[in-house]
Design an enzyme around this catalytic site. Structure first.
Site, PDB file in Angstrom:
ATOM      1  N   ASP A   1       0.754  -1.309  -0.060  1.00 33.47           N
ATOM      2  CA  ASP A   1       0.132   0.055   0.004  1.00 33.47           C
ATOM      3  C   ASP A   1       0.758   1.364  -0.234  1.00 33.47           C
ATOM      4  O   ASP A   1       1.686   1.451   1.062  1.00 33.47           O
ATOM      5  CB  ASP A   1      -0.898  -0.034   1.333  1.00 33.47           C
TER       6      ASP A   1
ATOM      7  N   THR B   1       1.562   4.811   0.822  1.00 41.76           N
ATOM      8  CA  THR B   1       1.035   5.803   1.743  1.00 41.76           C
ATOM      9  C   THR B   1       1.852   6.959   1.440  1.00 41.76           C
ATOM     10  O   THR B   1       1.510   8.088   2.174  1.00 41.76           O
ATOM     11  CB  THR B   1       1.002   5.242   3.060  1.00 41.76           C
TER      12      THR B   1
END
Length: 382
Positions: free
Chosen positions: A297, A299
Site C-alpha cells: 500500500d 502511503t
C-alpha cells in the site's frame, strides 16, 4: 491571558538533571552483543568447541584445523546482521526533526531530544508531534492519528485536549504543554513493543537443529565405544586415543549441511542487496521464497523536507503589493507550514500593518469529511 508559563533556563536545567527529557533509545534491532551471542553460541559450534579442546589437550594442534569451521559458520551470519543494523541505525537519524519550543527567552529551535517535561512546544501543519501534550493554545488544529489508531479522519483539537506523540498535524497550528516525554511518551511505548526482537521462523534451520539434537545424543555412545576400542582393544596411549576419537566424531557432525545452508542464504542476501534491498537476518531469504502473494500500500514517498517557490504570477496586479499581502499572511501564522515558509522566503517583503480581529482557517471539505471536536484527542486506542 495565556494559561501557560514558558520555562526558564533554570527550570529546564532542573528537569534535565532529573532525566525528564525526550531522550529515547533508538533500537532498530538486536544489540551487537546479542548478534554475536546468537551466531557464536550455537549447538554445532558447541560440539566442535568441545572436540577442539580435546585435541588441544593432546598437543597435536594441526588436527584441530576443523575448528576454523566455527569461525566461518559464525562470521557468515554476523557480518550480514551487523551490516543491516548499521544501515538501519543511519536511517533512523533521518526522522529526528528539530522542534520549536517557547521558553522564557522566546521561541527557540531545539532537537526533539532536548524537549523537557512541561515545555511549550509549537507545532504546525505537517509536523509530527514529538511528545504527549496538552493543548494550551490552538488555531484550527487538526490531528491525524492514523499511525496510532488507524483512523484516517483528522480530529479537531481544542484547548485542554490531549494529543499523543507520533501523530501528525493535518491542519492549523497549536501550542502544547509536554505532559509525557522520552520513554514515557505514547509513541515510545509503541515503538518499544514493536521493536522487540522476535527470532524469525526458519523451517530449514529447525530441521537442521533437530538433526543436530539426534547427532548429539548419538555422539555419546559412539564416543564411548570408540575410546574403549582405542584404549582397551588396540592398547593406544591417551593422546592417540583422543585423536582417534575426534577423527571418528567430526565426520558425524553435518557441518557441511549447516555451512552450505548459510552460504546459500548469504548469496541470496547479496543478490537482493544489488537490488537495493536490505535483509536483517539470513532466514528472511527462506521466508521470502515461501511467499505467494505480496500486498503493498503506497502511503507516501521519501522526498526532501522542504519546498521552494519557482515563480509568482501576478497578472494585472502590483507585484510589490502581492508580495506584501503574502508576507502579511505569513506574519499572521503562529508557525508557518512548509508551503508558507517557502512563500515567505520567496517574497522577502514587509507585511502590511494590520490588526486582525479574527482569523479563519482555510479548510477544504473533501468527500464530506466531518470534523469532530474531542476533548481527549488520542484517548481512544486500539
Amino acid at each position: 491571558m495565556n494559561s501557560y508559563t514558558p520555562l526558564t533556563p533554570a527550570a529546564v536545567a532542573e528537569r534535565v538533571a532529573r532525566g525528564e527529557t525526550n531522550v529515547v533509545e533508538h533500537r532498530t534491532s538486536r544489540t551487537l552483543g546479542e548478534i554475536v551471542r546468537a551466531n557464536v553460541f550455537t549447538r554445532i559450534n558447541l560440539i566442535y568447541s568441545i572436540l577442539f579442546l580435546m585435541i588441544l589437550g593432546t598437543g597435536y594442534l594441526i588436527d584441530g584445523v576443523f575448528a576454523l569451521l566455527i569461525v566461518v559458520n559464525s562470521v557468515v551470519g554476523m557480518v550480514q546482521e551487523i551490516r543491516a543494523k548499521r544501515t538501519l541505525d543511519r536511517l533512523a537519524l533521518l526522522n529526528r526533526a528539530p522542534a520549536q519550543v517557547l521558553r522564557s527567552e522566546g521561541v527557540v529551535e531545539v532537537d526533539a531530544e532536548e524537549i523537557v517535561l512541561d515545555d511549550i512546544v509549537q507545532v504546525g501543519a505537517g509536523d509530527q508531534i514529538p511528545v504527549d501534550g496538552e493543548i494550551v493554545e490552538t488555531l484550527g488544529l487538526e490531528v491525524d492519528e492514523s499511525l496510532l489508531t488507524g483512523e484516517s479522519e483528522p480530529v479537531v483539537g481544542e484547548v485542554g485536549a490531549l494529543v499523543m506523540s507520533g501523530s501528525f498535524v493535518a491542519a492549523g497550528s497549536a501550542k502544547l504543554r509536554a505532559t509525557a516525554v522520552g520513554e514515557h511518551a505514547y509513541a515510545s511505548r509503541l515503538a518499544r513493543e514493536a521493536s522487540s526482537f522476535r527470532k524469525p521462523t526458519s523451517q530449514l534451520r529447525q530441521g537442521i537443529d533437530r538433526i543436530l539434537v539426534y547427532v548429539t545424543w548419538a555422539l555419546i555412545p559412539v564416543g564411548i565405544l570408540t575410546i574403549f576400542n582405542q584404549i582397551v582393544v588396540n592398547d593406544q596411549s591417551w593422546p592417540d586415543a583422543i585423536r582417534g576419537l575426534v577423527a571418528a566424531l567430526v565426520p558425524m557432525v553435518p557441518e557441511g549441511l549447516v555451512l552450505m545452508t548459510s552460504i546459500a542464504m548469504a548469496v541470496g542476501v547479496i543478490r537482493l542487496g544489488r537490488r537495493q534491498c536490505l535483509v536483517q537476518d539470513l532466514p528472511a531469504i527462506e521466508q521470502l521464497a515461501r511467499v505467494d502473494v505480496v500486498c503493498t500500500d503506497k502511503t507516501g514517498t521519501l522526498t526532501e523536507d522542504g519546498m521552494r517557490v519557482r515563480a509568482i504570477d501576478t497578472p494585472d496586479a502590483d507585484a510589490g503589493l502581492v508580495a506584501r499581502v503574502l508576507a502579511t499572511f505569513g506574519a499572521a501564522e503562529g508557525k508557518p507550514n512548509a508551503s508558507m515558509t517557502a512563500i515567505l522566503d520567496a517574497v522577502d517583503a514587509d507585511p502590511i500593518e494590520t490588526t486582525a480581529n479574527d482569523r479563519v482557517l482555510f479548510r477544504p471539505q473533501m468527500g464530506g469529511r466531518r470534523h469532530r471536536p474531542r476533548r481527549d484527542v488520542g484517548a481512544r486506542r486500539t
